[in-house]
Design an enzyme around this catalytic site. Structure first.
Site, PDB file in Angstrom:
ATOM      1  N   ASP A  22       0.797  -1.229   0.000  1.00  0.00           N
ATOM      2  CA  ASP A  22       0.000   0.000   0.000  1.00  0.00           C
ATOM      3  C   ASP A  22       0.823   1.269   0.000  1.00  0.00           C
ATOM      4  O   ASP A  22       0.307   2.328  -0.328  1.00  0.00           O
ATOM      5  CB  ASP A  22      -0.820   0.013   1.303  1.00  0.00           C
ATOM      6  CG  ASP A  22      -2.222  -0.470   1.102  1.00  0.00           C
ATOM      7  OD1 ASP A  22      -2.704  -0.413  -0.027  1.00  0.00           O
ATOM      8  OD2 ASP A  22      -2.826  -0.904   2.098  1.00  0.00           O
TER       9      ASP A  22
HETATM   10  C1  GLC Z   1      -1.736  -3.593   5.405  1.00  0.00           C
HETATM   11  C2  GLC Z   1      -2.962  -3.565   4.520  1.00  0.00           C
HETATM   12  C3  GLC Z   1      -2.804  -4.518   3.354  1.00  0.00           C
HETATM   13  C4  GLC Z   1      -1.515  -4.280   2.645  1.00  0.00           C
HETATM   14  C5  GLC Z   1      -0.340  -4.340   3.592  1.00  0.00           C
HETATM   15  C6  GLC Z   1       0.970  -4.010   2.931  1.00  0.00           C
HETATM   16  O1  GLC Z   1      -1.671  -4.799   6.083  1.00  0.00           O
HETATM   17  O2  GLC Z   1      -4.104  -3.902   5.251  1.00  0.00           O
HETATM   18  O3  GLC Z   1      -3.878  -4.386   2.471  1.00  0.00           O
HETATM   19  O4  GLC Z   1      -1.378  -5.242   1.642  1.00  0.00           O
HETATM   20  O5  GLC Z   1      -0.562  -3.422   4.641  1.00  0.00           O
HETATM   21  O6  GLC Z   1       1.068  -2.667   2.586  1.00  0.00           O
END
Ligand code: GLC
Length: 834
Positions: free
Chosen positions: A499
């Site tokens: 993200d």
């Molecule tokens: C958090 C989010 C997830 C994402 C991860 C890596 O756990 O909930 O959707 O893939 O971060 O950024």
């Protein structure tokens, strides 16, 4: 230093010291009515929606010593006066002679002793119920007569959880409490925000007469709130003030005289909390009916026993006995239990994910969570799949998240950056994996014909375009096939699984490329199963095309690069000073089967060399040192934290799976143990978190606090570690044709046993490893008869079948998951009727 121990026979973790490094929590109830309770009695309770219908005020940012939403006081009436103690330790902080908090399946049980009083409190929400039960048993262990009062207390929040903190005018003018008398001197305290007075109310009562009550926080604490929860001034008076709050901060407190207890004598009672809909008299009647169900000790014991049976059944779908106690603890109890919670709460409500409305149900997250609960709750998994598919857009991409209560969806964090794409490159591909896993578990191919809407926020539900589940899946891969950049690789969108890497429009993602490859493998297999050869051929071509692009552009010599930026430059190459190598860049080309055997081995060696630490595998290395808006959120963390070179646990099981795909059972298991929280029980002063659940992240070795974990409970680590352990290391995985048994275990193991309920039959599997190999099925006996291959057939007969598998050196064959051989049309095509 350790703070407790596993009691596997009771399926509990027992916390023995209330001063854990941070709060350790347990969930009660469900999204419908529930929340979490911490190990000192703090309680966060909601009904339906943590943002819009919250009941108790739990503020995680307050110091650990402070009251958080709920407690129980006991008061001794002695010749010297009144003395207040707290069996939960918080908030009086009176030193306890004994303390334990048993973290159980759906309940937490607190046992404490102080001032000659032993208290056993069980907090739970019975399965399917909307009542929080606090079952209390007080015993005089002092050796002399004692006279006692009990004072349960909850602090309410405004139902709009965020408003409670952002508004100090309207909110307090609306909060009200009313007392109702019930039979036998009992009291029911009702609480509501004025606008909800005729819609729904919160109710607190006890199964004992109350001699007085309080509903105003200021009056309970006393002295204009210079009295404290640690020593409330109202408890220094014989009775509470009997004040019905007309505004302000509302609490519910009942004074329950327990009378005189002879030495050894006990008194058991319950405190009950619910919320009921309806106008005032109607909702009160409902509350009374709900409370009546837990009036007696017997009813309460029965409710707890029924919850135990629910969990017996849930966990009974898969049980293992291996040479590793830490694996057994996790796989048999705590890991599936955590999967249940992630399926329930997505990333909405935990000590770290505060449920104020920013998150809701994540499309990507929940698609992965579903895969952790399929054996135990296929029906509920299907319901969640339907919801997820209903927020997929007509172009095949997906909305990033939605709110379960309204089914309103949105674009997640991408909304905050108008100069970046408003979709995520990966979301829609996860649902392909989830639906196929559901089909393999259940054989419910009819689901594919089920018509579901595509999401379009401009149109009311009835006017939205609809398509079959199969059509939804086709559009998901079709979106990615077309949404490609300069190298022909999928565009990143606002982000992919990571993200926090938010590159400018035009950036390409190798993660999405590989996830697309894996989704295509699933669809090739599915269409083979459906007997649709032309679709099989089409997806095989798409697969080969993407595989060629990945290998042509993304191989860096020792590993694969992770992104191409908008200007075409690689991120995750040995030429970069920071962010040189990324874990997901290596595990996923193995999972997708895009990497050749040679590249797979090299890429995984590079992970071992550059990214693996004793506390787990880092997401990337080295971390970015300084904020860079062109990279995005990842650079807001110091090097070693979270996605910036931290140990992001969710990505670890993908490496374990990749290692099993290349046959390296020793390393897969080593990686499994590096992050197994049960194996960290003795390292708590470094790790700090609950040893009975996976965390989202551990600080990496670039950080001075290397080894410190954070963000426990709601993480995709739960589903994927469970899948890595059960489907890949122990190697028992559902397929269309039956239950595949193809372990990849540490060579030192002599074998293991696993019981799996699959399509209504019980498979009792015994794996023997006399020649100490990791992988290779030498012989397979099913009910005493030899069969070839490693797939035990579907029986669907409700009976138990004995499976005996012997591992040994067999001629190297292409592994089903590491090459498109996996995609060969299935042996028994099942046509989907038109
Ligand atoms: C958090 C989010 C997830 C994402 C991860 C890596 O756990 O909930 O959707 O893939 O971060 O950024």
């Amino acid at each position: 230093m350790k703070y407790g121990h596993f009691d596997d026979s009771a399926r509990e973790y027992v916390i023995e010291n209330p001063k854990t490094p941070v709060k350790w929590i347990n969930y009660v109830g469900s999204l419908r009515f529930g929340g979490f309770v911490d190990h000192t009695g703090g309680l966060l309770l909601c009904k339906g929606d943590p943002a819009l219908n919250r009941i108790t005020k739990y503020i995680p940012q307050l110091p650990a010593s402070q009251l958080k939403g709920h407690t129980l006081y006991l008061r001794l009436r002695t010749a010297q006066g009144l003395r207040t103690i707290a069996p939960f330790f918080v908030p009086t902080l009176t030193a306890l002679d004994h303390y334990e908090c048993r973290v159980g399946l759906g309940y937490s049980r607190f046992v404490s002793e102080v001032a000659g009083v032993r208290t056993v409190i069980t907090l739970f929400v019975p399965t399917g119920s909307e009542v929080l039960i606090e079952d209390v048993c007080v015993t005089n262990v002092s050796g002399a007569e004692l006279e006692l009062d009990a004072i349960p207390l909850v602090e309410y929040t405004h139902f709009d959880a965020l408003k409670q903190f952002t508004n100090a005018d309207w909110v307090p003018q609306t909060m009200q409490s009313v007392v109702h008398d019930a039979q036998g001197g009992r009291k029911i305290l009702a609480q509501f925000a004025f606008m909800n007075r005729d819609l729904r109310q919160n109710y607190l009562t006890a199964t004992l007469p109350a001699s007085s009550f309080e509903t105003c926080r200021a009056r309970f604490l006393g002295d204009n709130e210079y009295g404290t929860y640690a020593d409330p001034l109202s408890l220094k008076q014989p009775e509470l003030g009997n004040y019905q709050a007309l505004r302000g901060d509302n609490v519910g407190a009942l004074l329950l005289p327990l009378g005189k207890l002879a030495p050894g004598q006990s008194k058991r009672f319950r405190v009950l909390l619910t919320q009921q809909e309806g106008a005032r008299t109607e909702s009160l009647a409902r509350a009374k009916a709900a409370f009546a169900a837990f009036e007696s000790d017997e009813q309460t014991d029965a409710a707890l026993a029924s919850m135990r049976r629910y969990w017996d059944d849930y966990l009974g779908k898969l049980q293992v006995k291996t040479p590793s106690a830490a694996l057994d603890s996790m796989v048999n109890v705590h890991n599936p239990r955590q999967c249940f919670m992630t399926k329930n709460w997505s990333r909405d409500l935990s000590l770290y994910q505060l449920g104020f409305g920013g998150r809701g149900i994540g499309f990507r997250d929940s698609s992965q969570d579903v895969m952790g609960v399929l054996a135990s709750m296929p029906g509920e998994a299907k319901e969640l799949l339907e919801k997820l598919l209903s927020v997929q857009k007509p172009d095949g991409s997906a909305m990033h998240q939605f709110y379960a209560s309204t089914m309103e969806a949105n674009e997640g964090d991408s909304r905050e950056h108008s100069d970046r794409p408003d979709y995520y490159g990966d979301d829609q591909l996860w649902i392909v994996l989830a639906v196929c896993a559901y089909l393999k578990e259940t054989g419910d191919l009819a689901f594919l014909k089920h018509e579901l809407p595509f999401y379009d926020k401009r149109k009311p539900l009835a006017e939205r375009e609809k398509g079959s589940v199969l059509e939804h899946l086709k559009r998901a891969v079709e979106f990615t096939r077309k949404d490609v950049g300069k190298h022909g690789l999928p565009l990143l969108g606002f982000a992919d699984w990571n993200d926090t890497v938010n590159l400018k429009r035009g950036a390409e993602s190798l993660f999405v490329a590989n996830l697309y490859g894996k989704a295509l493998l699933e669809l090739i297999e599915l269409f083979g199963q459906l007997g649709d050869e032309s679709q099989v051929q089409r997806y095989k071509r798409d697969y080969e095309q993407m595989r060629a692009r990945v290998n042509e552009h993304a191989w860096d010599g020792e590993w694969y690069v992770r992104y191409f930026d908008h200007d075409g430059s690689a991120i995750g190459t040995h030429k970069n000073a920071q962010g040189k190598i990324w874990t997901n860049g290596q595990s996923w080309p193995v999972i997708s089967g895009f990497a050749s055997s040679e590249r797979a081995h090299k890429a995984l060696e590079s992970v071992q060399r550059h990214l693996s630490t004793k506390n787990g595998i880092k997401l990337s290395a080295p971390g970015f040192d300084g904020y860079d808006p062109n990279k995005g959120g990842v650079t807001t963390y110091p090097p070693g934290a979270k996605e910036n070179g931290g140990i992001f646990l969710h990505a670890n099981p993908w490496v374990m799976i990749a290692e099993t795909l290349v046959g390296n059972g020793d390393r897969a298991f080593q990686y499994y143990m590096q992050i197994n929280p049960a194996a960290k029980n003795e390292l708590m002063d470094e790790y700090e978190l609950e040893p009975y659940v996976y965390a989202q992240n551990i600080l990496g070795d670039e950080h001075a606090q290397f080894g410190l974990g954070r963000n426990s409970w709601l993480s995709g680590t739960a589903s994927w570690c469970y899948q890595a352990a059960t489907k890949h290391i122990l190697g028992v995985r559902p397929s269309y044709a039956g239950l595949e048994v193809d372990p990849c275990i540490p060579k030192a193991w002599d074998g293991f046993e696993l019981t799996r309920v699959f399509r209504g039959s019980t498979y009792k599997i015994k794996v023997k490893n006399p020649s100490h190999v990791s992988r290779g099925v030498k012989s397979l006996l099913v009910d005493g008869k030899a069969i070839s291959g490693h797939t035990v057939p579907v029986f669907e007969d409700g009976k138990t079948h004995e499976v005996e598998l012997t591992l040994g050196n067999v001629e190297a064959t292409a592994h089903p998951h590491s090459s498109p051989a996996h995609a060969a049309p299935a042996a028994r095509p099942t046509r989907l009727e038109a």
